[in-house]
Design a protein around this motif. Sequence first.
Motif, PDB file in Angstrom:
ATOM      1  N   ASP A  57       4.081   3.034   5.322  1.00 34.13           N
ATOM      2  CA  ASP A  57       4.873   1.832   5.045  1.00 34.13           C
ATOM      3  C   ASP A  57       4.476   0.603   5.861  1.00 34.13           C
ATOM      4  O   ASP A  57       5.281  -0.312   6.041  1.00 34.13           O
ATOM      5  N   HIS A  65       2.704   1.790   1.257  1.00 30.57           N
ATOM      6  CA  HIS A  65       3.003   3.065   0.604  1.00 30.57           C
ATOM      7  C   HIS A  65       3.428   4.060   1.671  1.00 30.57           C
ATOM      8  O   HIS A  65       3.078   3.909   2.854  1.00 30.57           O
ATOM      9  N   LYS A  71       1.777   3.308  -5.836  1.00 29.99           N
ATOM     10  CA  LYS A  71       1.968   4.721  -6.105  1.00 29.99           C
ATOM     11  C   LYS A  71       0.597   5.385  -6.074  1.00 29.99           C
ATOM     12  O   LYS A  71      -0.264   5.093  -6.906  1.00 29.99           O
ATOM     13  N   LEU A 100       4.319  -2.024  -4.149  1.00 29.84           N
ATOM     14  CA  LEU A 100       4.604  -0.729  -3.571  1.00 29.84           C
ATOM     15  C   LEU A 100       3.701   0.231  -4.336  1.00 29.84           C
ATOM     16  O   LEU A 100       3.975   0.588  -5.477  1.00 29.84           O
ATOM     17  N   HIS A 150       0.205  -4.818   0.365  1.00 31.50           N
ATOM     18  CA  HIS A 150       0.828  -3.649  -0.245  1.00 31.50           C
ATOM     19  C   HIS A 150       1.170  -2.630   0.833  1.00 31.50           C
ATOM     20  O   HIS A 150       0.736  -2.730   1.975  1.00 31.50           O
TER      21      HIS A 150
END
Length: 287
Positions: free
Chosen positions: A68, A33, A7, A5, A31
């Motif tokens: 996401d 985000h 950042k 996830l 991944h």
Amino acid sequence: MKPKLLKVALKPQHSFSVRHDAVPHFFKELHFHPEIELVHIHKGSGTQFLGNHIQHFKPGDMIMVGSDIPHLWKCDDAYFKEGSKLKAEATVVHFLPEAFGSDFFLLPENTALYKLFTKAKQGLTIHQKTKDEVSNLLAELLKSDGSKKIILLLEILSLLAESKHIKTINNKDALLIQTEKKTHRMNQILQYLLNNFQNNIILKDISGVANLSPNAFCRYFKLRTNKPYTSFLMEMRINHACKLLAETQKPVSDICYESGFNNFSNFNRYFKQLTQYTPLQYRNNYF
């Protein structure tokens, strides 16, 4: 393999991120985000996975990834070889719509932008004149500061919202919107497939990677991707064959076996089924 996830790091006093990456290879793990991502690839080639869609990426590609959506860009094996001097380069923008105020994109004047963000949840590719115009604006965005930076980003988004040169990548109901915990298992599965698709993969082995029985694995994979595992594996192999057909003069028979097929007639049948072309017709589009 730890799920990611990510950042997104922001510079002090900046509401969104824009950067130019020049690295040995792109980040190859699955991944996601909350930020919307706009990527323009300048150098690098390999396999792109976004939502449940897999394809070859190359220099010049421009993609918008919605919030996401699990994704990755795995560079070709040559980028990972010891002593490789190859570089992967891209301009990357990350932003949260909320960064401009919680209701900014709900204003009546921004209806088209709100629709763009909704559409981006399927993943978008940008083409033709729009790609060239956005590319020029991204170059300006990298050098700008202050309110000019915000204006340029809004100009880019407005251009994309009005463009007819944008295509969706996934079907609307075919996204992998997941939590970090759920992404971990899919990351393990995808990395195994990316490393082994050219070999004969035994269902027992791939289901073991996911720590599931073969039947449970097939159900899990289809639930997460809206595609049967066997169909996804065939797409991965045909994607690799397309790359070899476009970039090399290898005989089609060699490409068949190098892409993980052990039967030439099956290769031809699946290739035409997925691309609408025979392998030779596909190659002739490039040479």
